[in-house]
Motif scaffolding. Structure first.
Motif, PDB file in Angstrom:
ATOM      1  N   SER A 121      -1.814   3.319  -2.709  1.00  0.00           N
ATOM      2  CA  SER A 121      -1.574   3.699  -1.315  1.00  0.00           C
ATOM      3  C   SER A 121      -1.095   2.516  -0.476  1.00  0.00           C
ATOM      4  O   SER A 121      -0.555   2.707   0.612  1.00  0.00           O
ATOM      5  N   LYS A 122      -1.253   1.299  -0.985  1.00  0.00           N
ATOM      6  CA  LYS A 122      -0.727   0.120  -0.279  1.00  0.00           C
ATOM      7  C   LYS A 122       0.794   0.021  -0.412  1.00  0.00           C
ATOM      8  O   LYS A 122       1.437  -0.693   0.346  1.00  0.00           O
TER       9      LYS A 122
ATOM     10  N   LYS B  62       3.579   5.483   0.839  1.00  0.00           N
ATOM     11  CA  LYS B  62       3.079   6.183   2.034  1.00  0.00           C
ATOM     12  C   LYS B  62       3.632   7.606   2.003  1.00  0.00           C
ATOM     13  O   LYS B  62       4.841   7.810   1.857  1.00  0.00           O
TER      14      LYS B  62
END
Length: 190
Positions: A183-184, A187
């Protein structure tokens, strides 16, 4: 094999040797086929590949060691030299310049698009080599070695060196990769 499975198998192999599990002719045919099939913007066909085998493989890595005048450890260079061959990736700046002149509105984009095409070719070849049971890694000794590579392989000055991919039989599997919090990097928006 799916694309995801191929990319999962593809790793940076540093412990390689000269014992290929397939004939070198099959490796060359695969490289030629993928070079033809990988797409690029405006169908520019700017990617260029040089495959160094046998004596040229050894000479390539000895030359790289000499260019760096011992600043790169001999053991590191010898680990790449131990492979069956090295693929050198280039793009032809003359092709890019021709398209810049033909399509001036896109001129600034053509060098980036040529790099993108080369990157797609690199990952395609790297993944397919691994599917063939061959290990490889991607190295970047350019631009320090650029002039010597042009001399060594009698290449046009318009060829811009991007990367070097030593490959060979797999001596040892690399350690497992650590997973990250994806998730870093991805998106999702709705």
């Amino acid at each position: 094999m799916s694309m995801i499975q191929a990319l999962e198998k593809r790793r940076s192999y540093y412990n390689i040797n000269k014992k290929l599990p397939v004939d070198s002719g099959q490796v060359i045919q695969t490289i030629e086929t993928l070079t033809e099939l990988v797409p690029d913007a405006f169908n520019m066909k700017s990617s260029r590949v040089v495959v160094a085998l046998e004596e040229k493989q050894n000479l390539l890595w000895d030359t790289i060691y000499d260019v760096f005048e011992g600043k790169v450890p001999r053991e590191k260079i010898d680990s790449f030299k131990a492979g069956a061959g090295t693929i050198l990736y280039f793009y032809d700046q003359d092709v890019v310049k021709g398209l810049q002149e033909k399509f001036p509105l896109y001129a600034a984009n053509f060098p980036a698009w040529a790099m993108q095409a080369s990157a797609m070719l690199q990952i395609s070849i790297w993944s397919e080599l691994r599917e063939m049971g061959i290990g490889a890694s991607l190295q970047h000794y350019n631009p320090v070695i650029d002039q010597k590579m042009h001399e060594l392989f009698d290449l046009p000055e318009s060829y811009l060196l991007i990367a070097q991919m030593p490959f060979g039989g797999i001596g040892e599997e690399p350690a497992p990769k650590e997973k990250e919090d994806i998730s870093k990097r991805v998106k999702i928006v709705k």
